[in-house]
Design a protein around this motif. Structure first.
Motif, PDB file in Angstrom:
ATOM      1  N   SER A   4      -7.006 -20.035 -15.723  1.00 26.77           N
ATOM      2  CA  SER A   4      -7.954 -18.818 -14.662  1.00 26.77           C
ATOM      3  C   SER A   4      -6.609 -17.645 -14.671  1.00 26.77           C
ATOM      4  N   LYS A   5      -6.184 -15.843 -14.811  1.00 25.51           N
ATOM      5  CA  LYS A   5      -5.486 -15.493 -15.533  1.00 25.51           C
ATOM      6  C   LYS A   5      -5.316 -15.049 -13.833  1.00 25.51           C
ATOM      7  N   THR A   6      -6.086 -14.632 -13.018  1.00 26.03           N
ATOM      8  CA  THR A   6      -7.044 -14.031 -11.728  1.00 26.03           C
ATOM      9  C   THR A   6      -5.870 -12.901 -12.060  1.00 26.03           C
ATOM     10  N   ASP A   7      -6.449 -12.012 -12.150  1.00 26.93           N
ATOM     11  CA  ASP A   7      -5.624 -10.532 -12.535  1.00 26.93           C
ATOM     12  C   ASP A   7      -5.703  -9.478 -11.628  1.00 26.93           C
ATOM     13  N   SER A   8      -6.884 -10.496 -10.815  1.00 24.37           N
ATOM     14  CA  SER A   8      -7.546  -9.429  -9.506  1.00 24.37           C
ATOM     15  C   SER A   8      -6.138 -10.081  -8.281  1.00 24.37           C
ATOM     16  N   TRP A   9      -5.952 -10.734  -8.465  1.00 23.88           N
ATOM     17  CA  TRP A   9      -4.432 -10.687  -8.104  1.00 23.88           C
ATOM     18  C   TRP A   9      -3.090 -11.258  -8.222  1.00 23.88           C
ATOM     19  N   ASP A  10      -2.932 -10.542  -9.430  1.00 25.21           N
ATOM     20  CA  ASP A  10      -1.643 -10.292 -10.475  1.00 25.21           C
ATOM     21  C   ASP A  10      -0.735 -10.004  -9.860  1.00 25.21           C
ATOM     22  N   SER A  11       0.529  -9.613  -9.268  1.00 23.07           N
ATOM     23  CA  SER A  11       0.733  -7.897  -8.897  1.00 23.07           C
ATOM     24  C   SER A  11       0.874  -7.297  -9.650  1.00 23.07           C
ATOM     25  N   ASP A  12       1.145  -7.758 -10.723  1.00 23.73           N
ATOM     26  CA  ASP A  12       1.724  -6.963 -11.969  1.00 23.73           C
ATOM     27  C   ASP A  12       0.374  -5.799 -12.595  1.00 23.73           C
ATOM     28  N   LEU A  51       2.975  -8.413  -1.973  1.00 23.84           N
ATOM     29  CA  LEU A  51       2.827  -9.706  -1.315  1.00 23.84           C
ATOM     30  C   LEU A  51       2.610 -10.964  -2.097  1.00 23.84           C
ATOM     31  N   ALA A  52       1.684 -10.680  -3.356  1.00 22.14           N
ATOM     32  CA  ALA A  52       1.246 -11.396  -4.274  1.00 22.14           C
ATOM     33  C   ALA A  52       2.581 -11.312  -5.143  1.00 22.14           C
ATOM     34  N   LYS A  53       3.678 -10.517  -5.463  1.00 23.42           N
ATOM     35  CA  LYS A  53       4.879 -10.726  -6.144  1.00 23.42           C
ATOM     36  C   LYS A  53       5.058 -11.528  -5.706  1.00 23.42           C
ATOM     37  N   ASP A  99       9.149  -8.755   4.584  1.00 22.83           N
ATOM     38  CA  ASP A  99       9.888  -8.256   4.841  1.00 22.83           C
ATOM     39  C   ASP A  99      10.621  -7.050   5.787  1.00 22.83           C
ATOM     40  N   SER A 100      11.602  -7.161   5.213  1.00 20.46           N
ATOM     41  CA  SER A 100      12.235  -7.114   7.348  1.00 20.46           C
ATOM     42  C   SER A 100      12.270  -5.582   7.253  1.00 20.46           C
ATOM     43  N   HIS A 101      12.444  -4.633   5.910  1.00 17.96           N
ATOM     44  CA  HIS A 101      12.175  -3.900   5.733  1.00 17.96           C
ATOM     45  C   HIS A 101      11.237  -2.072   6.440  1.00 17.96           C
ATOM     46  N   PHE A 102       9.978  -3.575   6.085  1.00 21.08           N
ATOM     47  CA  PHE A 102       9.090  -3.083   6.518  1.00 21.08           C
ATOM     48  C   PHE A 102       8.590  -2.917   8.277  1.00 21.08           C
ATOM     49  N   ASP A 103       9.038  -2.215   8.721  1.00 22.17           N
ATOM     50  CA  ASP A 103       8.989  -2.282   9.621  1.00 22.17           C
ATOM     51  C   ASP A 103       7.928  -2.300  10.942  1.00 22.17           C
ATOM     52  N   THR A 104       8.023  -2.428  12.250  1.00 23.14           N
ATOM     53  CA  THR A 104       6.711  -2.276  12.851  1.00 23.14           C
ATOM     54  C   THR A 104       6.033  -1.141  12.702  1.00 23.14           C
ATOM     55  N   GLU A 105       6.649   0.276  12.738  1.00 21.60           N
ATOM     56  CA  GLU A 105       6.624   1.611  12.700  1.00 21.60           C
ATOM     57  C   GLU A 105       5.756   2.048  11.563  1.00 21.60           C
ATOM     58  N   LEU A 106       6.752   1.207  10.285  1.00 19.58           N
ATOM     59  CA  LEU A 106       5.052   1.390   8.997  1.00 19.58           C
ATOM     60  C   LEU A 106       3.664   0.474   8.988  1.00 19.58           C
ATOM     61  N   LEU A 148       7.630  -0.232  -3.292  1.00 19.70           N
ATOM     62  CA  LEU A 148       7.879  -0.488  -4.294  1.00 19.70           C
ATOM     63  C   LEU A 148       9.575  -0.863  -4.393  1.00 19.70           C
ATOM     64  N   ASP A 149      10.122  -0.288  -3.820  1.00 19.57           N
ATOM     65  CA  ASP A 149      11.402  -1.797  -3.943  1.00 19.57           C
ATOM     66  C   ASP A 149      11.597  -3.192  -3.706  1.00 19.57           C
ATOM     67  N   SER A 150      10.224  -3.885  -2.796  1.00 18.00           N
ATOM     68  CA  SER A 150       9.789  -5.259  -2.653  1.00 18.00           C
ATOM     69  C   SER A 150       9.684  -4.713  -4.536  1.00 18.00           C
ATOM     70  N   LEU A 151       9.016  -5.145  -5.359  1.00 19.15           N
ATOM     71  CA  LEU A 151       8.539  -5.001  -6.313  1.00 19.15           C
ATOM     72  C   LEU A 151       9.897  -4.621  -7.540  1.00 19.15           C
ATOM     73  N   SER A 152      11.057  -4.404  -6.750  1.00 19.93           N
ATOM     74  CA  SER A 152      12.163  -4.366  -7.365  1.00 19.93           C
ATOM     75  C   SER A 152      10.868  -2.728  -8.819  1.00 19.93           C
ATOM     76  N   VAL A 153      10.724  -1.593  -8.448  1.00 14.46           N
ATOM     77  CA  VAL A 153      10.154  -0.441  -9.359  1.00 14.46           C
ATOM     78  C   VAL A 153      10.806   0.691  -7.986  1.00 14.46           C
ATOM     79  N   LEU A 154      11.234   1.758  -8.707  1.00 16.56           N
ATOM     80  CA  LEU A 154      12.085   2.576  -8.747  1.00 16.56           C
ATOM     81  C   LEU A 154      11.025   3.451  -8.691  1.00 16.56           C
TER      82      LEU A 154
END
Length: 312
Positions: A4-12, A51-53, A99-106, A148-154
């Motif tokens: 199965s491609k499991t598109d619904s859980w695919d990161s891209d 998360l899927a990434k 992800d340490s950059h995704f802090d408690t405030e976020l 986005l940074d965790s996904l390597s997307v600008l």
């Protein structure tokens, strides 16, 4: 067994869907309730994509092992199987630990923002109506940009050049306002502290020393009164163990999320506020365990075998 491609859980695939929602969102003015609603849907998909990434398996609801199997790209033999992923609140919590950059405030902002969405959709509550953009948009953009940074997307690739520029301007402006507000708060507590007589200051200082020793946290000097205070936070690295002479030593990096000084009463929450006050640095928490404590042995003697060669 069928793949199965499991598109619904695919990161891209999730990222592409999030970008579609972002385009719909930007079709409304920023003070329109529909802009807020679509932003929450966009945020959810970005969080799931991030998360899927790491692994699609992290999206699987653990209540049924077939969901884990499905996340691996397989189709279970179970009848009437419908794959189920974890709720968005759990997605956000898991991402904040990874992800340490995704802090408690976020994390706290995201939990609140998706709760607004739930209230809007499930209770018909106008959660986004009348919500001022300045009250939430800077944090929203910062959360999205971290994901986005965790996904390597600008950001420019996702939002478009103009929107990404506006987002960064709002983030920078919010930082400036945060710094102004926190420094004003620190100054007010400093004035109150200096207004106390020397005897009272010494008493409060002694109380703070005892309190900081007994409480769990990282000891720092209060930016308002200089007394020993505490910051608490969340782990941002895996614990590192080493063997001491008789103890197991465990060290772990923590990112502060709140500060408290019981001497002058100063309290600060949120990494951006802590950083503006000068108490937002990562700190190391060190713990010491005996082998029985570390391995959770109830009684070491329970694991002692009798020597059958001992004379009776």
């Amino acid at each position: 067994m069928t793949e199965s491609k499991t598109d619904s859980w695919d990161s891209d695939a999730l990222l592409a869907k999030a970008q579609q929602y972002a385009e719909v969102m930007n079709g409304f003015s920023k003070d329109d309730w529909q802009y807020g609603l679509w932003s929450s849907l966009c945020l959810e998909l970005l969080a799931r994509a991030a998360l899927a990434k790491v692994s699609p398996t992290l999206l699987a609801d653990l209540g049924n092992w077939h969901n884990i199997y499905y996340s691996l790209g397989k189709i279970p033999n179970a009848k009437k199987f419908v794959p189920k992923s974890v709720g968005i609140s759990e997605v956000i919590r898991r991402q904040s630990e990874i992800d340490s950059h995704f802090d408690t405030e976020l994390k706290d902002f995201c939990l609140l923002h998706v709760e607004r969405r739930n209230a809007e959709l499930h209770s018909s509550e106008p959660a986004f109506d009348g919500l001022k953009p300045s009250a939430w948009l800077p944090t929203f953009f910062r959360a999205c940009n971290v994901l986005l940074d965790s996904l390597s997307v600008l950001p420019e690739e996702f939002w478009g050049a103009d929107e990404a520029k506006l987002a960064q301007e709002m983030i920078d402006a919010a930082k400036d306002e945060t710094a102004k507000a926190v420094l004003k708060l620190v100054a007010a507590h400093n004035t109150t502290w200096n207004g106390k007589d020397e005897t009272e200051q010494k008493t409060l200082l002694a109380q703070a020393e005892v309190w900081a020793t007994r409480q769990a946290g990282h000891r720092v000097a209060c930016p308002a009164c200089g007394t020993t205070a505490l910051v608490n936070g969340d782990p941002v690295s895996a614990p590192q163990q080493s063997m001491g002479e008789d103890l197991i030593v465990e060290k772990q990096d923590y990112l502060p999320s709140k500060f408290e000084c019981i001497a002058c009463g100063l309290k600060i929450a949120g990494l951006s506020h802590l950083s503006a006050a000068g108490v937002g640095d990562i700190y190391v928490q060190t713990s010491h365990y005996t082998p029985s404590e570390f391995y959770e042995l109830e009684d070491p003697m329970d694991y002692w075998e009798d020597d059958n060669n001992e004379p009776i």
